[in-house]
Scaffold this active site. Structure first.
Site, PDB file in Angstrom:
ATOM      1  N   GLY A  30     -53.367  -6.330  -1.500  1.00  0.00           N
ATOM      2  CA  GLY A  30     -52.365  -6.001  -2.523  1.00  0.00           C
ATOM      3  C   GLY A  30     -52.002  -4.535  -2.401  1.00  0.00           C
ATOM      4  O   GLY A  30     -52.192  -3.923  -1.346  1.00  0.00           O
ATOM      5  N   ASN A  31     -51.511  -3.943  -3.470  1.00  0.00           N
ATOM      6  CA  ASN A  31     -51.061  -2.545  -3.408  1.00  0.00           C
ATOM      7  C   ASN A  31     -52.177  -1.614  -2.931  1.00  0.00           C
ATOM      8  O   ASN A  31     -52.012  -0.863  -1.957  1.00  0.00           O
ATOM      9  CB  ASN A  31     -50.540  -2.111  -4.785  1.00  0.00           C
ATOM     10  CG  ASN A  31     -50.212  -0.621  -4.827  1.00  0.00           C
ATOM     11  OD1 ASN A  31     -51.113   0.221  -4.793  1.00  0.00           O
ATOM     12  ND2 ASN A  31     -48.952  -0.274  -4.869  1.00  0.00           N
ATOM     13  N   ALA A  32     -53.337  -1.657  -3.588  1.00  0.00           N
ATOM     14  CA  ALA A  32     -54.409  -0.715  -3.245  1.00  0.00           C
ATOM     15  C   ALA A  32     -54.923  -0.967  -1.823  1.00  0.00           C
ATOM     16  O   ALA A  32     -55.106  -0.029  -1.042  1.00  0.00           O
ATOM     17  CB  ALA A  32     -55.541  -0.830  -4.259  1.00  0.00           C
ATOM     18  N   GLY A  33     -55.134  -2.234  -1.480  1.00  0.00           N
ATOM     19  CA  GLY A  33     -55.675  -2.570  -0.159  1.00  0.00           C
ATOM     20  C   GLY A  33     -54.737  -2.171   0.976  1.00  0.00           C
ATOM     21  O   GLY A  33     -55.163  -1.590   1.982  1.00  0.00           O
ATOM     22  N   LYS A  66     -57.632  -0.160 -21.165  1.00  0.00           N
ATOM     23  CA  LYS A  66     -57.200  -1.215 -20.223  1.00  0.00           C
ATOM     24  C   LYS A  66     -56.628  -2.369 -21.005  1.00  0.00           C
ATOM     25  O   LYS A  66     -57.050  -2.641 -22.132  1.00  0.00           O
ATOM     26  CB  LYS A  66     -58.400  -1.714 -19.415  1.00  0.00           C
ATOM     27  CG  LYS A  66     -58.018  -2.438 -18.143  1.00  0.00           C
ATOM     28  CD  LYS A  66     -57.494  -1.445 -17.132  1.00  0.00           C
ATOM     29  CE  LYS A  66     -57.662  -1.857 -15.715  1.00  0.00           C
ATOM     30  NZ  LYS A  66     -57.806  -0.701 -14.830  1.00  0.00           N
ATOM     31  N   GLY A 118     -58.625  -7.979   0.344  1.00  0.00           N
ATOM     32  CA  GLY A 118     -57.540  -7.833  -0.636  1.00  0.00           C
ATOM     33  C   GLY A 118     -56.439  -6.985  -0.031  1.00  0.00           C
ATOM     34  O   GLY A 118     -56.663  -5.839   0.353  1.00  0.00           O
TER      35      GLY A 118
HETATM   36  N1  GLU Z   1     -54.907   0.385 -12.990  1.00  0.00           N
HETATM   37  C1  GLU Z   1     -55.212   1.571 -12.252  1.00  0.00           C
HETATM   38  C2  GLU Z   1     -56.705   1.844 -12.305  1.00  0.00           C
HETATM   39  O1  GLU Z   1     -57.495   0.957 -12.493  1.00  0.00           O
HETATM   40  C3  GLU Z   1     -54.355   2.745 -12.646  1.00  0.00           C
HETATM   41  C4  GLU Z   1     -54.497   3.242 -14.052  1.00  0.00           C
HETATM   42  C5  GLU Z   1     -53.476   4.291 -14.456  1.00  0.00           C
HETATM   43  O2  GLU Z   1     -52.742   4.775 -13.617  1.00  0.00           O
HETATM   44  O3  GLU Z   1     -53.469   4.605 -15.644  1.00  0.00           O
HETATM   45  O4  GLU Z   1     -57.157   2.936 -12.060  1.00  0.00           O
END
Ligand code: GLU
Length: 421
Positions: free
Chosen positions: A225-228, A110, A223
């Site tokens: 955003g994209n995920a929400g 990360k 939230g």
């Molecule tokens: N940032 C996203 C996660 O937390 C995606 C990570 C990725 O696709 O490598 O899972």
């Protein structure tokens, strides 16, 4: 979105507590436990950027590479004022577990930059992102570490990183160094929706197990955003009714139902979900405690804590965000028979389609959206059932069950590979 730094809870301590608890549960060797408690490498870099007003500002960025027993490090890059080294370390550990559960051949990584992207121009953001890419360029690569989007980053930033890496590492295009790219330069169909789609698949499977009729289910999303957004839209497509939502600027509720497509349009037009038609406002605490069938935390860490967990009335908590629930809160939710679909399972759809994107890039292939979505469904459904069965077998919560599945896989790989020298 409330500020995780203000909660006083350190995400890396949370990640270590989770690891301790599960290591004890499965009787993990002390040395291997210690091995997994430390990321393999954490890089801190200074990022000098020419700002539009002519001054130079130095930002701090990180890349944490937790474990690569199963494959190259994999995980997103976030831009946020509250990024800390410990947050990035925790997120990289969670990526190790997430990839193992999703059964994809990656380890955990990360990255992040401490910055406020909403207060920067596109030019400043581009210079910062490219300088960060340069700073981490020796430790990333198609077979080393493959970054992706995370909080407040997306296709645009991924394109800049791919371009910078390609130019400085041999000057030929290397799309497989990063995922979450725009389609035109090797992104995968379905990647943008993938985190939400994966989450909606886990909710569908959980609802079957708990005999919940999705057509009668109500949903609260923290939230947008994209995920929400995509999580909300895709559970809505299963028949559920979204009754409340929030973003960094406010929270809204309408018990008669909120149409996600029209809420998204409103947000695109006005910059936030606030003042959405026929809705009332409420506080973040009230939002989390709203009576509903499914609660989807899709913001930041440490939102469900021992202070509010007892007041959550949802039957399912499906974590689109990473790390939204603290270990104390997990215990309370488990006692109250709330089924938590943990982040490392619920939001694994994003990295799963990242894996498909990487495969397509390496093979110079383009898959159809249907192929991507079908393969995602198979992966996540299988992951859910492995975790669910483990949770029944060990009579433990779904997070610990997920970590049992993940730890066994990672530890096996470490043992089989052996420790060099
Ligand atoms: N940032 C996203 C996660 O937390 C995606 C990570 C990725 O696709 O490598 O899972």
């Amino acid at each position: 979105m409330s500020n995780p730094a203000n909660s006083g809870i350190n995400p890396f301590e949370v990640a270590l507590t989770q690891l301790d608890e599960v290591s004890t549960l499965i009787g993990l060797d002390k040395g291997l436990h210690e091995f997994l408690a430390h990321p393999k490498r954490v890089l801190t870099i200074s990022i000098p950027v020419k700002m539009d007003n002519g001054t130079i500002k130095v930002f701090t960025g990180f890349r944490s590479q937790h474990n690569d027993a199963l494959g190259p490090f994999k995980g997103g890059i976030r831009f946020h004022p509250q990024v800390t080294i410990d947050e990035v370390k925790a997120l990289s550990m969670w990526m190790t577990w997430k990839c193992a559960i999703a059964n994809i051949p990656f380890g955990g990584g990360k990255g992040g930059i401490i910055c406020d992207p909403k207060r920067m121009s596109v030019g400043e953001l581009e210079r910062m992102t490219r300088r960060y890419a340069y700073g981490i360029s020796d430790i990333i690569g198609p077979y080393k570490d493959i970054p992706a989007p995370d909080v407040y980053t997306g296709g645009r930033e991924m394109a800049w990183i791919m371009d910078t890496f390609s130019v400085i590492k041999g000057n030929y295009i290397q799309p497989e160094v990063i995922t979450g790219k725009p389609i035109q330069i090797g992104g995968s169909l379905g990647r943008n929706e993938a985190t939400g789609r994966g989450l909606s698949i886990t909710v569908r499977e959980a609802a079957k197990k708990l005999n919940i009729d999705m057509k009668k289910a109500t949903v609260v999303v923290q939230g947008f955003g994209n995920a929400g957004q995509f999580s909300a839209q895709l559970v809505e497509e299963q028949g559920a009714k979204i009754i409340a939502a929030s973003d960094s600027k406010g929270c809204i509720i309408n018990k008669n139902g909120i149409n996600t497509a029209s809420l998204r349009k409103h947000k695109e037009k006005t910059g936030s979900i606030s003042n959405y038609e026929s809705s009332q406002t409420l506080s973040n605490d009230e939002l989390l405690q709203t009576e509903c069938t499914i609660l989807i935390p899709a913001a930041l860490e440490n939102q469900i804590t021992k202070g509010n967990a007892g007041k959550i009335s949802a039957k399912i908590v499906a974590e689109a965000a990473n790390g939204p629930t603290t270990p104390e809160a997990d215990k309370i939710l488990f006692e109250n028979k709330v089924l938590v679909i943990p982040d490392i399972l619920a939001n694994g759809g994003g990295v799963t389609v990242s894996y498909f994107e990487w495969l397509q890039n390496l093979r110079r292939e383009y898959w159809t959206e249907k192929e991507v979505n079908d393969r995602l469904d198979t992966n996540i459904t299988n992951a859910f059932s492995r975790v669910y069965d483990t949770h029944i077998k060990h009579n433990t919560d779904m997070r610990k069950a997920s970590m049992i599945v993940a730890l066994n896989k990672v530890v096996d790989a470490i043992k089989i590979r052996g420790l060099w020298p």
